[in-house]
Write a protein that holds these residues in place. Structure first.
Motif, PDB file in Angstrom:
ATOM      1  N   VAL A   1      -5.411  -0.721  -4.372  1.00 45.32           N
ATOM      2  CA  VAL A   1      -5.084  -0.422  -2.979  1.00 45.32           C
ATOM      3  C   VAL A   1      -3.714  -0.983  -2.611  1.00 45.32           C
ATOM      4  O   VAL A   1      -2.869  -0.288  -2.026  1.00 45.32           O
ATOM      5  N   GLU A   2      -3.489  -2.240  -2.981  1.00 45.59           N
ATOM      6  CA  GLU A   2      -2.198  -2.862  -2.665  1.00 45.59           C
ATOM      7  C   GLU A   2      -1.039  -2.096  -3.297  1.00 45.59           C
ATOM      8  O   GLU A   2      -0.032  -1.809  -2.648  1.00 45.59           O
TER       9      GLU A   2
ATOM     10  N   SER B   1      -0.907   0.959  -4.226  1.00 43.37           N
ATOM     11  CA  SER B   1      -0.716   2.271  -3.620  1.00 43.37           C
ATOM     12  C   SER B   1      -0.058   2.158  -2.251  1.00 43.37           C
ATOM     13  O   SER B   1       0.842   2.930  -1.909  1.00 43.37           O
ATOM     14  N   TYR B   2      -0.493   1.180  -1.486  1.00 42.15           N
ATOM     15  CA  TYR B   2       0.120   0.962  -0.183  1.00 42.15           C
ATOM     16  C   TYR B   2       1.600   0.612  -0.338  1.00 42.15           C
ATOM     17  O   TYR B   2       2.463   1.101   0.398  1.00 42.15           O
TER      18      TYR B   2
ATOM     19  N   TYR C   1      -1.919   8.487  -5.065  1.00 41.82           N
ATOM     20  CA  TYR C   1      -2.112   7.163  -4.471  1.00 41.82           C
ATOM     21  C   TYR C   1      -2.973   7.241  -3.207  1.00 41.82           C
ATOM     22  O   TYR C   1      -3.815   6.390  -2.962  1.00 41.82           O
TER      23      TYR C   1
ATOM     24  N   ILE D   1      -6.553   5.354  -2.693  1.00 40.10           N
ATOM     25  CA  ILE D   1      -6.848   4.444  -1.583  1.00 40.10           C
ATOM     26  C   ILE D   1      -8.113   4.891  -0.861  1.00 40.10           C
ATOM     27  O   ILE D   1      -9.019   4.091  -0.602  1.00 40.10           O
TER      28      ILE D   1
ATOM     29  N   ILE E   1      -2.144  -0.530  11.410  1.00 37.33           N
ATOM     30  CA  ILE E   1      -1.466   0.692  10.980  1.00 37.33           C
ATOM     31  C   ILE E   1      -1.169   1.607  12.165  1.00 37.33           C
ATOM     32  O   ILE E   1      -0.360   2.523  12.060  1.00 37.33           O
TER      33      ILE E   1
ATOM     34  N   ASP F   1      -3.991  11.422   7.364  1.00 33.27           N
ATOM     35  CA  ASP F   1      -4.822  10.934   6.258  1.00 33.27           C
ATOM     36  C   ASP F   1      -5.657  12.035   5.629  1.00 33.27           C
ATOM     37  O   ASP F   1      -5.854  12.072   4.418  1.00 33.27           O
TER      38      ASP F   1
END
Lengths: 196, 196, 196, 196
Positions: free
Chosen positions: A59-60, A62-63, A101, A105, A128, A163
DNA sequence: TATGAATGAGCCTTCATTCAT
DNA sequence: CATGAATGAAGGCTCATTCAT
């Protein structure tokens, strides 16, 4: 040497992302990921003491790829209207070009759970929404160019659309992509601006 | 006798939905569902020869609950604008009041896979966009009350927002719900209508 | 340099003992011991090519600490009765004050096994009974102060009591300890001596 | 039918005991036990949801075998001296003839730990000393036939000797056994009685 | 001398499924 | 109709050991 170590970690993360996207979070077992990476199962648990830790890294990672991409577009703009258009466009562009990515996520965030069934990423990170909310307040309170709507709900609405595109668009037709971007940008332009 | 059988089936489906919502698709094992239903594991595999079959039943059952609810609101309206507002409101209202079913569908649809990793519900059912598209065409081509936008993309945008609300809203504050509904309805009102 | 090496070895052994006592032989993995020692896993396998070798070192080290302690008390005495009392007291005192080593020995000796399941320390070292047997024979054959009993069985009986105290006593109350020592010493005094 | 189910449980317990005695608690894996029982691994986890649960069953089962055996001898006696002799003899006889169960208990009790390393059976069950303490008090306070010693410490001493015999005696020489019993019985006879 | 990386086996557990009753 | 029993595969994880540096 140190470089190699880092690369191995990242290599595993990238392989994990690939596997997650292809077979889903649930079937993305450590064994499958190791197989994809061409290493033994132990290597994965050596670099990541947990499956949870690996997934957090996914996750990190990809973010981290999204952030610079988004900022690039936002610095060049001025008015609230332009900022909103740039925000939506850059986010959609990133999503269309990095679907891998985004899907990873989504898979992890919506499936990773603790032992007792609670979602690991249960607490939605409200931060966000901040950039969008700031844009909306700029348009409403400073410029007066935006109509009167709830910034928080509108922010959630915009992000919902962005999203969801990660999973909705499958064909990579470039024309489709540009068309979709321009339509959605227009949609929220009309949705937010004050009619004279 | 037949009645009992049907009830037993539905009871299991409802319990399955409850379990899925609470611990996620992955942890919703037949054993867990049977335990929740207060029956032996065999009963579940008796009524549903497969886990896949049970999950299909869960999706069908959940969808079936939504349809009448949506139609109720739509029949009372007239203009494209009013139809769109009614569509969005009724869908959101259903989602807020039946989050359980919505979440269950999402869990199953986005996680159920075949043995080789392919999504079971891979092919997106484009027919769910039809009602919206018809409304948009009515407003654009017949009434001329809607601006010129791509009906398909707009339909996907609207549904994105509606579907995402199933997971986004956690607190059941009734005021919050009404506020959210009215804001989103307004948003797409402004987003679609032709400015004079 | 050589000094450092030796110290490093002993440091690891002491840390191993600590870990063994805290989490048991089975959970005393090389990784855990290395972590406790603040070194990498490789250091342990460097100094001890095997886990078995490390465990043997643990046992030797712990035994080595007991011997001088026991002899100190025994040299000052004379009669069989006094020797027996001194033997028991010194052994119990050592055990109470060095429970760590005693427990480590017990853990290793009763758990370390070969790959095919055989106990590593299967053959009981009968030599530990020798000092007691000598005392008994002195009392029975030379002095005539002890009653007629089997020296070997009595030796095993005495050692059973001594060894079990390593695990039985948990609170370090000093009064308790002295009381226990004097009671056990008396018990075997009465158990062995010839009544007039 | 019900009978068969019970037997299968007990069969697994007995097989578990056998495996524990042969290869030790640590190597007594569910797989090994299943193999010994001639069933699949799943059968074991079907009857016992946990390894811990299985081990608790092993301990209970083993204890249950000891109790009736011990009572048989104790009911026939009268004086404190006779009671003590009977207690020790019956316990030793049980241990010698059921070493399997005694060793299994010792293995499990001294090795089974929770996930964080704590002994599962940490709290020593003080109630096992009760019968002995009662005998001692009878001899000291009622009969006046026992000398003045601490009943608790003496009880622990006696039990130490009894329990240790489970692991100490390996050869099943019947003569050895009888000799050992009579020697230990005599030892504690002398150790407790008041000299005239 | 020391270390991090990698391996592969083994363990406990969960689970969908099958089957006899 | 329903159930308990049994299976075998797979998953996450721990670990002793080996190896290159």
């Amino acid at each position: 040497m140190k470089n190699e170590k880092i690369n191995r970690r990242i290599q595993i993360i990238e392989d994990a992302i690939q596997v997650i996207v292809e077979v889903g979070y649930t079937n993305a077992s450590i064994g499958n990921i190791a197989k994809r990476a061409g290493v033994s199962k132990g290597v994965v648990t050596y670099h990541f003491s947990n499956k949870e830790e690996l997934m957090r890294a996914v996750v990190e990672h990809s973010y981290a790829m999204a952030i610079p991409f988004m900022e690039k577009f936002m610095n060049e703009s001025d008015s609230a209207q332009a900022l909103l258009r740039a925000y939506i466009e850059s986010n959609l562009r990133f999503i269309f070009e990095h679907q891998k990515y985004v899907r990873a996520i989504i898979e992890v965030v919506s499936n990773a759970r603790t032992d007792d069934g609670e979602l690991l990423y249960k607490e939605e990170d409200e931060s966000i929404y901040e950039p969008l909310i700031e844009i909306f307040k700029l348009g409403q309170e400073v410029e007066g160019s935006f109509r009167d709507f709830c910034p928080i709900i509108m922010a959630k609405t915009v992000r919902s659309v962005i999203d969801s595109m990660g999973t909705k668009v499958v064909n990579n037709d470039i024309a489709d992509m540009e068309k979709t971007i321009s339509e959605i940008v227009d949609t929220f332009d009309f949705a937010t601006r004050k009619n004279s």
